[in-house]
Scaffold this motif. Sequence first.
Motif, PDB file in Angstrom:
ATOM      1  N   SER A   8      12.391   2.875  32.356  1.00 26.93           N
ATOM      2  CA  SER A   8      11.925   3.866  33.326  1.00 26.93           C
ATOM      3  C   SER A   8      12.338   5.253  32.844  1.00 26.93           C
ATOM      4  N   LYS A   9      11.359   6.119  32.604  1.00 24.25           N
ATOM      5  CA  LYS A   9      11.656   7.496  32.212  1.00 24.25           C
ATOM      6  C   LYS A   9      11.935   8.326  33.463  1.00 24.25           C
ATOM      7  N   LYS A  10      12.877   9.261  33.341  1.00 22.89           N
ATOM      8  CA  LYS A  10      13.291  10.081  34.472  1.00 22.89           C
ATOM      9  C   LYS A  10      12.846  11.533  34.260  1.00 22.89           C
ATOM     10  N   TYR A  11      12.341  12.142  35.331  1.00 20.06           N
ATOM     11  CA  TYR A  11      11.851  13.518  35.278  1.00 20.06           C
ATOM     12  C   TYR A  11      12.531  14.363  36.366  1.00 20.06           C
ATOM     13  N   PRO A  12      13.841  14.559  36.254  1.00 20.11           N
ATOM     14  CA  PRO A  12      14.544  15.334  37.271  1.00 20.11           C
ATOM     15  C   PRO A  12      14.132  16.807  37.254  1.00 20.11           C
ATOM     16  N   GLN A  13      14.355  17.463  38.368  1.00 20.23           N
ATOM     17  CA  GLN A  13      14.096  18.886  38.516  1.00 20.23           C
ATOM     18  C   GLN A  13      15.427  19.615  38.677  1.00 20.23           C
ATOM     19  N   ARG A  14      15.414  20.904  38.463  1.00 16.09           N
ATOM     20  CA  ARG A  14      16.639  21.693  38.614  1.00 16.09           C
ATOM     21  C   ARG A  14      17.206  21.512  40.022  1.00 16.09           C
ATOM     22  N   GLY A  15      18.492  21.238  40.086  1.00 10.45           N
ATOM     23  CA  GLY A  15      19.159  21.025  41.365  1.00 10.45           C
ATOM     24  C   GLY A  15      19.371  19.570  41.715  1.00 10.45           C
ATOM     25  N   ASP A  16      18.670  18.657  41.027  1.00 13.60           N
ATOM     26  CA  ASP A  16      18.861  17.228  41.265  1.00 13.60           C
ATOM     27  C   ASP A  16      20.143  16.744  40.590  1.00 13.60           C
ATOM     28  N   ILE A  17      20.741  15.687  41.142  1.00 17.59           N
ATOM     29  CA  ILE A  17      21.878  15.007  40.509  1.00 17.59           C
ATOM     30  C   ILE A  17      21.534  13.531  40.378  1.00 17.59           C
ATOM     31  N   SER A  18      21.778  12.959  39.208  1.00 12.16           N
ATOM     32  CA  SER A  18      21.707  11.499  39.075  1.00 12.16           C
ATOM     33  C   SER A  18      23.113  10.961  38.905  1.00 12.16           C
ATOM     34  N   CYS A  19      23.282   9.712  39.311  1.00  9.95           N
ATOM     35  CA  CYS A  19      24.574   9.033  39.208  1.00  9.95           C
ATOM     36  C   CYS A  19      24.307   7.652  38.645  1.00  9.95           C
ATOM     37  N   ARG A  20      24.979   7.321  37.542  1.00 12.20           N
ATOM     38  CA  ARG A  20      24.735   6.027  36.905  1.00 12.20           C
ATOM     39  C   ARG A  20      26.030   5.439  36.378  1.00 12.20           C
ATOM     40  N   SER A  21      25.986   4.140  36.165  1.00 20.28           N
ATOM     41  CA  SER A  21      27.011   3.509  35.355  1.00 20.28           C
ATOM     42  C   SER A  21      26.719   3.854  33.903  1.00 20.28           C
ATOM     43  N   ALA A  22      27.751   4.281  33.170  1.00 21.28           N
ATOM     44  CA  ALA A  22      27.558   4.588  31.748  1.00 21.28           C
ATOM     45  C   ALA A  22      27.244   3.329  30.942  1.00 21.28           C
ATOM     46  N   LEU A  23      27.347   2.156  31.575  1.00 19.83           N
ATOM     47  CA  LEU A  23      27.047   0.894  30.913  1.00 19.83           C
ATOM     48  C   LEU A  23      25.595   0.475  31.080  1.00 19.83           C
TER      49      LEU A  23
ATOM     50  N   GLY B 244      20.252   8.623  42.594  1.00 22.48           N
ATOM     51  CA  GLY B 244      20.228  10.074  42.501  1.00 22.48           C
ATOM     52  C   GLY B 244      20.051  10.748  43.840  1.00 22.48           C
ATOM     53  N   LEU B 245      20.215  12.060  43.818  1.00 27.26           N
ATOM     54  CA  LEU B 245      20.010  12.900  44.992  1.00 27.26           C
ATOM     55  C   LEU B 245      19.141  14.084  44.588  1.00 27.26           C
ATOM     56  N   LYS B 246      17.971  14.196  45.209  1.00 30.97           N
ATOM     57  CA  LYS B 246      17.068  15.309  44.935  1.00 30.97           C
ATOM     58  C   LYS B 246      17.546  16.557  45.671  1.00 30.97           C
ATOM     59  N   GLY B 247      17.442  17.710  45.006  1.00 27.89           N
ATOM     60  CA  GLY B 247      17.729  18.974  45.667  1.00 27.89           C
ATOM     61  C   GLY B 247      19.154  19.158  46.117  1.00 27.89           C
ATOM     62  N   ALA B 248      20.090  18.598  45.375  1.00 28.64           N
ATOM     63  CA  ALA B 248      21.500  18.732  45.757  1.00 28.64           C
ATOM     64  C   ALA B 248      21.975  20.175  45.668  1.00 28.64           C
ATOM     65  N   PHE B 249      21.421  20.908  44.704  1.00 25.16           N
ATOM     66  CA  PHE B 249      21.732  22.326  44.531  1.00 25.16           C
ATOM     67  C   PHE B 249      20.428  23.114  44.442  1.00 25.16           C
ATOM     68  N   SER B 250      20.540  24.407  44.590  1.00 23.97           N
ATOM     69  CA  SER B 250      19.362  25.268  44.478  1.00 23.97           C
ATOM     70  C   SER B 250      18.948  25.415  43.014  1.00 23.97           C
TER      71      SER B 250
ATOM     72  N   ALA C 280      28.719   8.296  35.537  1.00 18.11           N
ATOM     73  CA  ALA C 280      28.283   9.519  34.859  1.00 18.11           C
ATOM     74  C   ALA C 280      27.284  10.213  35.780  1.00 18.11           C
ATOM     75  N   PHE C 281      27.590  11.454  36.126  1.00 19.31           N
ATOM     76  CA  PHE C 281      26.670  12.283  36.904  1.00 19.31           C
ATOM     77  C   PHE C 281      25.963  13.224  35.939  1.00 19.31           C
ATOM     78  N   ASN C 282      24.638  13.293  36.031  1.00 15.06           N
ATOM     79  CA  ASN C 282      23.846  14.160  35.153  1.00 15.06           C
ATOM     80  C   ASN C 282      23.094  15.186  35.976  1.00 15.06           C
ATOM     81  N   LEU C 283      23.053  16.433  35.470  1.00 18.85           N
ATOM     82  CA  LEU C 283      22.299  17.507  36.118  1.00 18.85           C
ATOM     83  C   LEU C 283      21.494  18.239  35.055  1.00 18.85           C
ATOM     84  N   THR C 284      20.197  18.298  35.233  1.00 21.22           N
ATOM     85  CA  THR C 284      19.331  18.948  34.257  1.00 21.22           C
ATOM     86  C   THR C 284      19.343  20.470  34.419  1.00 21.22           C
ATOM     87  N   GLY C 285      19.218  21.156  33.287  1.00 18.95           N
ATOM     88  CA  GLY C 285      19.127  22.611  33.309  1.00 18.95           C
ATOM     89  C   GLY C 285      17.701  23.127  33.357  1.00 18.95           C
TER      90      GLY C 285
END
Length: 278
Positions: free
Chosen positions: A184-199, A25-31, A136-141
């Motif tokens: 592992s549970k994930k707790y992303p913040q607004r603006g973060d992007i995660s990138c994973r294999s859908a598998l 993932g990448l933290k703070g990719a967007f505002s 799959a890229f995921n972005l939380t709202g």
Amino acid sequence: MNAPANISYDVTENLKTLQTDGITGLKGAFSSEWADAMREDMMTAFWSAIQRPGGAVGRGPRRWYVEIHPQDFGGFVDLITHPWVVAMCENALGPDYQIVEIGLDVPFQGARYQPWHRDFPSPTDTYVDRRITSLAFNLTGVDVTPDMGPFEVAPGTQYDDGREWKHEMFPDKSLWGRFQERASKKYPQRGDISCRSALTVHRGTEHLSPIARPVMVLGVDAPGAGHAELHDMMVTQDYFDALPEKAKKHLVCRVVDELVPISQKHDIEGLVMGADPA
């Protein structure tokens, strides 16, 4: 929109983590303001889709998935041209990667644990050759808290064979202990992007909060992965003409005179019922 000036990243390290864990993932990719606008677009799309047959498909109790048109998401071009997203796609999938899906997953209060699963059967390229052919890229709202049913992933499971699993996607409950040990549970913040294999084996968890947790999902394939057949992205001619060339090159979609509601093709039957947390 480009990555904020104060954001730095090491794509080589991200790729290494992706290959090892199946997620990075990448933290703070967007505002946070950008993410707030994305959330508004997601919830508008959800309330429209839930009112028509086939517009939203169940992913368990009080949890839905909705595919949208790129034009329904004001930040679509920002996302697909973000330098980190582009770099991950080019390096993991090759220079001719294909953007095949844009949608959103929305759990509400009352959503239960999903069974451990992957999003589709594994190709031999992955379980034999250990090559990732889709991302799959995921972005939380929202800023995710423990009561919001955080996404849970079992790192390192993207290379599991899975051919003996139900639909080649759902491991038998007798096998869940292995995923629990890695969970592992994930707790992303607004603006973060995660990138994973859908598998990479994963699941949504129990959602206790009254606040919905919408997540934007961008699906990207290596050439030949074939998942575009499960989706039907479309854009109008004027929208397509205004896209930057680097977006046109990778977007797999129909160019139409008028957008029509999406009837979803990718219904994961095994997620309709919830599961015990064990």
